[in-house]
Design a protein around this motif. Structure first.
Motif, PDB file in Angstrom:
ATOM      1  N   ILE A 170     -73.916  14.034 -61.037  1.00 49.06           N
ATOM      2  CA  ILE A 170     -73.906  14.307 -59.594  1.00 49.06           C
ATOM      3  C   ILE A 170     -75.336  14.406 -59.060  1.00 49.06           C
ATOM      4  N   LYS A 171     -76.181  15.123 -59.775  1.00 56.29           N
ATOM      5  CA  LYS A 171     -77.571  15.280 -59.348  1.00 56.29           C
ATOM      6  C   LYS A 171     -78.278  13.933 -59.290  1.00 56.29           C
ATOM      7  N   SER A 172     -78.048  13.102 -60.286  1.00 54.14           N
ATOM      8  CA  SER A 172     -78.677  11.780 -60.314  1.00 54.14           C
ATOM      9  C   SER A 172     -78.201  10.921 -59.156  1.00 54.14           C
ATOM     10  N   ALA A 173     -76.889  10.919 -58.888  1.00 59.03           N
ATOM     11  CA  ALA A 173     -76.353  10.111 -57.792  1.00 59.03           C
ATOM     12  C   ALA A 173     -76.940  10.539 -56.452  1.00 59.03           C
ATOM     13  N   ILE A 174     -77.101  11.842 -56.268  1.00 59.74           N
ATOM     14  CA  ILE A 174     -77.609  12.359 -54.996  1.00 59.74           C
ATOM     15  C   ILE A 174     -79.100  12.078 -54.831  1.00 59.74           C
ATOM     16  N   HIS A 175     -79.886  12.386 -55.845  1.00 56.08           N
ATOM     17  CA  HIS A 175     -81.341  12.302 -55.691  1.00 56.08           C
ATOM     18  C   HIS A 175     -81.884  10.893 -55.916  1.00 56.08           C
ATOM     19  N   ARG A 176     -81.216  10.085 -56.712  1.00 61.00           N
ATOM     20  CA  ARG A 176     -81.720   8.740 -56.988  1.00 61.00           C
ATOM     21  C   ARG A 176     -81.175   7.688 -56.037  1.00 61.00           C
ATOM     22  N   HIS A 177     -79.992   7.940 -55.460  1.00 63.19           N
ATOM     23  CA  HIS A 177     -79.371   6.896 -54.653  1.00 63.19           C
ATOM     24  C   HIS A 177     -78.993   7.354 -53.243  1.00 63.19           C
ATOM     25  N   LEU A 178     -78.289   8.461 -53.124  1.00 62.69           N
ATOM     26  CA  LEU A 178     -77.763   8.857 -51.820  1.00 62.69           C
ATOM     27  C   LEU A 178     -78.842   9.370 -50.876  1.00 62.69           C
ATOM     28  N   LEU A 179     -79.670  10.297 -51.343  1.00 56.41           N
ATOM     29  CA  LEU A 179     -80.717  10.821 -50.454  1.00 56.41           C
ATOM     30  C   LEU A 179     -81.736   9.763 -50.043  1.00 56.41           C
ATOM     31  N   PRO A 180     -82.207   8.905 -50.954  1.00 52.07           N
ATOM     32  CA  PRO A 180     -83.161   7.878 -50.514  1.00 52.07           C
ATOM     33  C   PRO A 180     -82.599   6.950 -49.436  1.00 52.07           C
ATOM     34  N   LEU A 181     -81.280   6.770 -49.397  1.00 51.17           N
ATOM     35  CA  LEU A 181     -80.699   5.815 -48.456  1.00 51.17           C
ATOM     36  C   LEU A 181     -80.039   6.480 -47.238  1.00 51.17           C
ATOM     37  N   LEU A 182     -79.584   7.730 -47.388  1.00 50.20           N
ATOM     38  CA  LEU A 182     -78.799   8.342 -46.305  1.00 50.20           C
ATOM     39  C   LEU A 182     -79.324   9.692 -45.827  1.00 50.20           C
ATOM     40  N   ASP A 183     -80.461  10.125 -46.305  1.00 48.26           N
ATOM     41  CA  ASP A 183     -80.934  11.477 -46.020  1.00 48.26           C
ATOM     42  C   ASP A 183     -80.940  11.798 -44.531  1.00 48.26           C
ATOM     43  N   GLU A 184     -81.539  10.969 -43.713  1.00 50.94           N
ATOM     44  CA  GLU A 184     -81.687  11.243 -42.282  1.00 50.94           C
ATOM     45  C   GLU A 184     -80.565  10.653 -41.438  1.00 50.94           C
ATOM     46  N   GLN A 185     -79.563  10.085 -42.057  1.00 45.45           N
ATOM     47  CA  GLN A 185     -78.453   9.486 -41.315  1.00 45.45           C
ATOM     48  C   GLN A 185     -77.657  10.593 -40.606  1.00 45.45           C
ATOM     49  N   PRO A 186     -77.538  10.553 -39.273  1.00 43.17           N
ATOM     50  CA  PRO A 186     -76.762  11.582 -38.571  1.00 43.17           C
ATOM     51  C   PRO A 186     -75.301  11.551 -39.011  1.00 43.17           C
ATOM     52  N   ILE A 187     -74.710  12.717 -39.198  1.00 39.19           N
ATOM     53  CA  ILE A 187     -73.331  12.794 -39.660  1.00 39.19           C
ATOM     54  C   ILE A 187     -72.381  12.096 -38.686  1.00 39.19           C
ATOM     55  N   GLN A 188     -72.619  12.265 -37.412  1.00 32.73           N
ATOM     56  CA  GLN A 188     -71.697  11.720 -36.419  1.00 32.73           C
ATOM     57  C   GLN A 188     -71.718  10.191 -36.374  1.00 32.73           C
ATOM     58  N   THR A 189     -72.741   9.559 -36.969  1.00 29.65           N
ATOM     59  CA  THR A 189     -72.810   8.095 -36.968  1.00 29.65           C
ATOM     60  C   THR A 189     -72.310   7.493 -38.279  1.00 29.65           C
ATOM     61  N   LEU A 190     -71.846   8.352 -39.196  1.00 28.98           N
ATOM     62  CA  LEU A 190     -71.405   7.847 -40.495  1.00 28.98           C
ATOM     63  C   LEU A 190     -70.020   7.221 -40.359  1.00 28.98           C
ATOM     64  N   ASN A 191     -69.928   5.936 -40.632  1.00 30.19           N
ATOM     65  CA  ASN A 191     -68.655   5.219 -40.593  1.00 30.19           C
ATOM     66  C   ASN A 191     -68.716   4.041 -41.557  1.00 30.19           C
ATOM     67  N   HIS A 192     -67.705   3.218 -41.559  1.00 27.18           N
ATOM     68  CA  HIS A 192     -67.667   2.090 -42.491  1.00 27.18           C
ATOM     69  C   HIS A 192     -68.868   1.161 -42.310  1.00 27.18           C
ATOM     70  N   ALA A 193     -69.221   0.903 -41.073  1.00 28.23           N
ATOM     71  CA  ALA A 193     -70.310  -0.036 -40.807  1.00 28.23           C
ATOM     72  C   ALA A 193     -71.648   0.498 -41.313  1.00 28.23           C
ATOM     73  N   THR A 194     -71.945   1.768 -41.014  1.00 29.41           N
ATOM     74  CA  THR A 194     -73.231   2.321 -41.449  1.00 29.41           C
ATOM     75  C   THR A 194     -73.264   2.490 -42.965  1.00 29.41           C
ATOM     76  N   LEU A 195     -72.140   2.846 -43.577  1.00 30.25           N
ATOM     77  CA  LEU A 195     -72.100   2.963 -45.031  1.00 30.25           C
ATOM     78  C   LEU A 195     -72.318   1.615 -45.701  1.00 30.25           C
ATOM     79  N   ASP A 196     -71.717   0.595 -45.147  1.00 22.24           N
ATOM     80  CA  ASP A 196     -71.877  -0.740 -45.724  1.00 22.24           C
ATOM     81  C   ASP A 196     -73.327  -1.196 -45.639  1.00 22.24           C
TER      82      ASP A 196
END
Length: 418
Positions: free
Chosen positions: A125-151
């Motif tokens: 879990i720590k690796s997925a968050i710090h190596r992949h998710l945070l570098p790509l989604l850290d500043e992404q506003p929650i209200q804009t998270l949808n299929h298009a932004t995730l893709d």
């Protein structure tokens, strides 16, 4: 001494009174709100007051200054409407999180303190968050998270450089983060609730084929006859029972019942966090008896089958040491999990019932499957392992089992000290 002060609430008014020890809380005559200061006068808690059935209910909505007065007042009508319908509703707290990174950091900290999760799962879990998710989604506003932004921001960049199975695992961590936060009422909505990996990539992810083949068994048995006792027995136990590396390296003597010929893996050592009981065949009993006698001759009577060396002898060997043992025998050509896959495939080739195989591997099963197991399959588990172990004799298992006098090892002096 005043305990409650009536004011027109604002952040400026709160800061003006926060250091006055005579004031315990603030209220606003215009709204059903209370702001209660904490003991050290650095923060405060927002409470929404609900009058019902002749009584007063206090529902915490958030903490100041994380949740500003303006932000709370903007949500107050929705909170009051929710409480009018359901006075016990969990949808009262107002989230102060704005970005995906806020949720991810909270979830990583939460899982790090979860005693039910294994060290391996926490590290994943720590690796997925710090190596992949945070570098790509850290500043992404929650209200804009949808299929298009995730893709665009996550899935497509990851699939260009990672295996699809890894991308799916990363997405699963993201989904679980938001699911947990929403379940606890820390965020108002879960933008990943309807997200599925297949929404982005429709390719079927085939399980990785085992790289250890049946025709390599003879070579493995011959290698094991030249291997030191501890790694040899650990690898044989995994081969004989299809157990995982983690649960095998942590095996304890008190869980091995030679008289009743069973080996119990406690729930805290297994991946599904479920106790697992394996029958011991005559071959397995002979192996473990010889190994225990070998340890006792060298002065070891401790807890673990595979104790760590030196001053940490009260613990099992580390995962790093266990992996090194496997790599030294396999020349890094196959892993411990490949032994597990070999066992599963061999059971199928020998005509062993599918559900017996699932039971022996301690896989997660449905309620219906568990009913079937308890009424039928458990009686066949011992017979299945006996057939499998007899089959392994044709590839040199007897020689590997009989080898009990290995070459001197660099750990022998440490074992004498235990």
């Amino acid at each position: 001494m005043s305990q409650t002060l009536s004011v027109n609430l604002s952040d400026a008014v709160i800061r003006r009174h926060i250091n006055d020890p005579s004031i315990r809380q603030l209220k606003d005559p215009r709204y059903p709100l209370r702001l209660r200061f904490n003991a050290d006068r650095t923060r405060a808690s927002w409470h929404v007051i609900k009058y019902a059935s002749g009584g007063t209910r206090w529902r915490k909505a958030g903490a100041w200054p994380d949740l500003s007065t303006k932000a709370l007042l903007s949500r107050l009508p929705e909170i009051q409407a929710e409480l009018a319908v359901n006075p016990h509703s969990a949808r009262v707290r107002v989230s102060t999180w704005e970005s995906v990174g806020d949720v991810l950091r909270w979830y990583q900290e939460r899982t790090a303190k979860n005693a039910r999760l294994s060290k391996t799962r926490k590290a994943t879990i720590k690796s997925a968050i710090h190596r992949h998710l945070l570098p790509l989604l850290d500043e992404q506003p929650i209200q804009t998270l949808n299929h298009a932004t995730l893709d665009e921001a996550l899935i497509w960049p990851l699939q260009a450089r990672l295996a699809l199975s890894t991308v799916r695992q990363v997405l699963a961590v993201l989904k679980q983060s938001f699911k947990q936060a929403h379940k606890l009422g820390l965020i108002e909505t879960n933008p990943t609730g309807a997200v599925r990996f297949g929404d982005f990539i429709d390719a079927r992810i085939a399980p990785r084929a085992g790289v250890f083949r049946v025709d390599q068994l003879t070579d493995l048995m011959e290698r094991l006859t030249r291997t030191d006792n501890e790694p040899r027995v650990m690898i044989l136990l995994m081969l004989l029972h299809g157990t995982r590396l983690g649960e095998t390296r942590m095996a304890r003597w008190r869980d091995v019942d030679i008289e009743r010929t069973t080996w119990t893996l406690p729930e805290q050592h297994t991946k599904p966090r479920r106790e697992h009981r394996l029958p011991l065949t005559d071959m397995a009993v002979d192996l473990l008896t010889r190994y225990r006698d070998w340890q006792r001759e060298r002065g070891y009577t401790g807890v673990y089958l595979f104790p760590s060396a030196g001053r940490y002898h009260g613990s099992p060997i580390t995962s790093v040491t266990a992996c090194h043992w496997v790599q030294s025998v396999s020349d890094k050509r196959w892993s411990s999990h490949d032994l597990r896959k070999l066992a599963r495939t061999s059971w199928a080739d020998l005509g062993i019932d599918y559900m017996v195989g699932e039971l022996l591997l301690n896989h997660a099963l449905s309620k219906l499957d568990r009913t079937y197991i308890h009424t039928y399959v458990e009686r066949q588990a011992r017979e299945a392992l006996e057939r499998y172990h007899d089959w392994l004799l044709g590839y040199g298992l007897h020689d590997a089992l009989a080898e009990t006098t290995p070459r001197p090892t660099r750990n022998r002096r440490a074992m004498r000290r235990r």
